[in-house]
Design an enzyme around this catalytic site. Structure first.
Site, PDB file in Angstrom:
ATOM      1  N   SER A 161       0.735  -1.261   0.131  1.00 57.89           N
ATOM      2  CA  SER A 161      -0.166   0.133  -0.110  1.00 57.89           C
ATOM      3  C   SER A 161       0.927   1.352   0.097  1.00 57.89           C
ATOM      4  O   SER A 161       1.932   1.138   0.538  1.00 57.89           O
ATOM      5  CB  SER A 161      -0.953   0.094   1.275  1.00 57.89           C
ATOM      6  OG  SER A 161      -1.549   1.181   1.240  1.00 57.89           O
TER       7      SER A 161
ATOM      8  N   LYS B  38      -4.780  -6.470   3.717  1.00 58.28           N
ATOM      9  CA  LYS B  38      -4.571  -5.490   2.593  1.00 58.28           C
ATOM     10  C   LYS B  38      -6.311  -4.952   2.134  1.00 58.28           C
ATOM     11  O   LYS B  38      -6.231  -3.739   1.866  1.00 58.28           O
ATOM     12  CB  LYS B  38      -4.002  -5.781   1.521  1.00 58.28           C
ATOM     13  CG  LYS B  38      -3.695  -4.863   0.151  1.00 58.28           C
ATOM     14  CD  LYS B  38      -3.381  -3.409   0.786  1.00 58.28           C
ATOM     15  CE  LYS B  38      -3.249  -2.226  -0.356  1.00 58.28           C
ATOM     16  NZ  LYS B  38      -3.701  -2.253  -1.555  1.00 58.28           N
TER      17      LYS B  38
ATOM     18  N   HIS C 200      -7.752  -2.902   4.738  1.00 59.43           N
ATOM     19  CA  HIS C 200      -7.226  -1.489   4.681  1.00 59.43           C
ATOM     20  C   HIS C 200      -7.641  -0.806   3.589  1.00 59.43           C
ATOM     21  O   HIS C 200      -8.232   0.237   3.715  1.00 59.43           O
ATOM     22  CB  HIS C 200      -5.613  -1.652   4.335  1.00 59.43           C
ATOM     23  CG  HIS C 200      -4.941  -0.546   4.078  1.00 59.43           C
ATOM     24  ND1 HIS C 200      -5.083  -0.056   2.636  1.00 59.43           N
ATOM     25  CD2 HIS C 200      -4.075   0.437   4.517  1.00 59.43           C
ATOM     26  CE1 HIS C 200      -4.471   1.054   2.629  1.00 59.43           C
ATOM     27  NE2 HIS C 200      -3.707   1.287   3.774  1.00 59.43           N
ATOM     28  N   ASN C 201      -8.170  -1.458   2.395  1.00 55.07           N
ATOM     29  CA  ASN C 201      -8.476  -0.492   1.224  1.00 55.07           C
ATOM     30  C   ASN C 201     -10.108  -0.106   1.583  1.00 55.07           C
ATOM     31  O   ASN C 201     -10.433   0.726   1.080  1.00 55.07           O
ATOM     32  CB  ASN C 201      -8.501  -1.372   0.064  1.00 55.07           C
ATOM     33  CG  ASN C 201      -7.052  -1.425  -0.756  1.00 55.07           C
ATOM     34  OD1 ASN C 201      -6.162  -1.146  -0.064  1.00 55.07           O
ATOM     35  ND2 ASN C 201      -6.953  -1.638  -1.959  1.00 55.07           N
TER      36      ASN C 201
ATOM     37  N   GLU D 268      -9.999   2.510   3.710  1.00 59.47           N
ATOM     38  CA  GLU D 268      -9.491   3.730   2.881  1.00 59.47           C
ATOM     39  C   GLU D 268     -10.929   4.202   2.306  1.00 59.47           C
ATOM     40  O   GLU D 268     -11.306   5.646   2.274  1.00 59.47           O
ATOM     41  CB  GLU D 268      -8.693   3.291   1.920  1.00 59.47           C
ATOM     42  CG  GLU D 268      -7.999   4.289   0.878  1.00 59.47           C
ATOM     43  CD  GLU D 268      -6.904   3.635   0.053  1.00 59.47           C
ATOM     44  OE1 GLU D 268      -6.204   2.853   0.336  1.00 59.47           O
ATOM     45  OE2 GLU D 268      -7.189   3.943  -1.234  1.00 59.47           O
TER      46      GLU D 268
END
Ligand code: 2AM
Length: 503
Positions: free
Chosen positions: A135, A207, A210-211, A214
């Site tokens: 990232s 991940k 995480h996105n 986001e």
């Protein structure tokens, strides 16, 4: 010279691959680079020879065989190709040139289920596989990304020196990202923003979340901007200054910082501000969608993360919205007079909503680890997001602290720091959501986060009625509050059979 001179290989020289390859070279490793269309590789090498201090550590390979031949054993090969079919195809074409023990590292935004499958397939062939989240976009890849590797511990041990070297670095005491990396001059010292996340698909799952976070982080910021614009009538530059001020406090983060920059940006093509000229439609695919889907599949109430995906879907209906705006009416937004007060209230609403969004993301990972057999260290996850990645924020240190106090924390909102923040922010938060509703300004992220908070803190919810309805129309049975859990009852619903309330 030994022909097996490269420490690692890279397949896929789009923006991320090029930048990560240069980052690796800057840290003293020799990297062999390959691209499906060799022209791209040749252009990359010749550009680097002109501009990059570490270009002598980049070795071009025109074929996969040549690439494999240049690598020290066991080979380590990073894939940064398009996620999905392209990754499978690339692995298949690479297989003839690999030997037992070699390690394939997928740095793309792969779906974690694909990563689980690919690891199993490669293990059966005596090969090793790491699925690593990367990232931080282009700049992160170049000067220090946040890296989330999943795979076997022994495969990770082989990759760790390189991943630790190239990851973003934060100050050991403050957790603040260390600045100053430049081509050929990596940052010295600091704590790397990477750690072994867990086996097989754990890194790509994390991940993905995480996105998803986001997505909601960005949506919340967009709603704060929209309220400042529509309830206070502020111009873009004034809102930009509000974001700059917010960036000095608890909200300090990369996304708040860039929002300030964006809002202050004049339009390069004409009068006024840049942001006012950007078309208001967003796409959504891949990781945000997967996060919401996984939450639905696992039964985790990550409503705000899903709302962030839906908000993009709604934005994409631009033509329909333009038509509907001529037909469907709502209240005229009334300008608020007390600017300072409302700015403070929106700040609190944003911070409180953000706490809920992260609580949802962590709750999702907590559930996923049970299903997929991982043992995630949530404090470490927050730690490796402190630098390099898009959601890097001061706030993440508080999450690390929360899990240090209680590694088995059920929900972030229950941590004393976050609980107090929610308690002190909630009056403002409720006021802002009410104002948005009364003025007809859509704030799905703020509102859904508040609904999550209010739902989670409710000992009793109206699902009692829901169960009664299900028992009524489908004899689905219900449990009783005055009987042990797991005992199921059914009421004989035809009117003549029902017990009557005693007068
Ligand atoms: P290309 O430059 O030759 O198109 C991001 O799209 C990266 O993935 C690029 O390096 C691209 O290579 C590569 N890529 C996309 N589809 C691919 C495929 N089917 N096989 C191999 N590489 C692919």
């Amino acid at each position: 010279m030994n022909s097996q001179q490269a420490d690692i290989g890279m397949i896929g020289l789009a923006v991320m691959g090029q930048n990560l390859a240069l980052n690796i070279a800057d840290h003293g490793y020799t990297i062999a680079v390959y691209n499906r269309h060799a022209e791209k590789m040749k252009d990359f090498i010749s550009q680097c020879e002109k501009n990059e201090p570490s270009s002598s550590r980049l070795l071009g390979a025109e074929t996969l065989e040549e690439l494999a031949g240049k690598l020290k054993r066991p080979r380590k090969i990073i894939l940064l190709v398009k996620a999905g079919e392209a990754t499978d195809k690339t692995i298949d074409s690479l297989l003839p040139y690999l030997e037992a023990g070699d390690i394939v590292i997928d740095g793309g935004n792969a779906n974690w289920m694909d990563t689980i499958r690919r690891e199993k397939d490669l293990n059966a062939k005596g090969l090793r596989f790491i699925g690593s989240g990367v990232s931080g976009g282009e700049t992160g890849a170049r000067f220090g990304p946040s890296l989330m590797p999943g795979g076997s511990a022994e495969a990770w041990a082989e990759l760790a020196p390189i991943w630790n070297a190239v990851a973003a670095k934060v100050d050991a005491q403050t957790g603040v990202p260390l600045p100053g990396a430049a081509p050929g001059k990596p940052v010295e010292g600091g704590v790397p923003c990477t750690a072994h996340i867990g086996p097989n698909g754990a890194g790509h799952y994390v991940k993905m979340v995480h996105n998803g976070i986001e997505y909601i982080d960005m949506q919340l910021i967009c709603e704060a901007y929209w309220l400042l614009k529509n309830l206070l009538g502020l111009e873009s530059d004034a809102i930009g200054k509000v974001f700059q001020a917010w960036n000095q406090g608890e909200l300090s983060s990369y996304l708040i910082e860039i929002t300030g920059d964006i809002l202050l940006q004049p339009d390069p093509a004409g009068e006024g501000y840049f942001v006012d000229k950007v078309l208001d439609t967003a796409g959504q695919k891949g990781t945000g969608l997967w996060t919401a889907t996984s939450a639905l599949e696992l039964g985790v109430p990550a409503n705000s993360i899903a709302e962030a995906v839906f908000a993009r879907c709604l934005s994409a209906l631009k033509d329909e919205r333009v038509e509907a705006s001529k037909v469907l009416q709502g209240p005229e937004a009334k300008m608020e007079k007390d600017q300072a007060r409302l700015v403070a209230a929106i700040r609190d609403a944003l911070y409180s909503s953000k706490i809920c969004a992260y609580a949802q993301g962590f709750q999702l990972m907590a559930e996923a680890q049970k299903v997929y057999g991982w043992s995630l260290d949530f404090g470490t996850l927050a730690q490796i997001w402190r630098g390099g990645c898009i959601i890097r924020a001061k706030f993440l240190q508080k999450i690390t602290d929360a899990y240090a106090i209680d590694p088995n924390l059920k929900n972030l909102m229950l941590d004393p720091y976050f609980r107090d923040a929610l308690h002190s922010g909630q009056n403002h938060w409720r006021e802002v959501v009410s104002l948005a509703v009364l003025n007809g300004i859509p704030t799905p992220a703020f509102s859904s986060a508040l609904a999550y908070f209010d739902g989670y803190r409710s000992a009793r919810l109206p699902a009692n009625l829901l169960q009664a309805q299900r028992d009524y129309f489908g004899a689905h049975t219900y449990e009783r509050i005055d009987q042990p859990r797991g005992q199921f009852f059914h009421l004989d619903w035809p009117a003549e059979n029902r017990p009557q309330l005693k007068a």
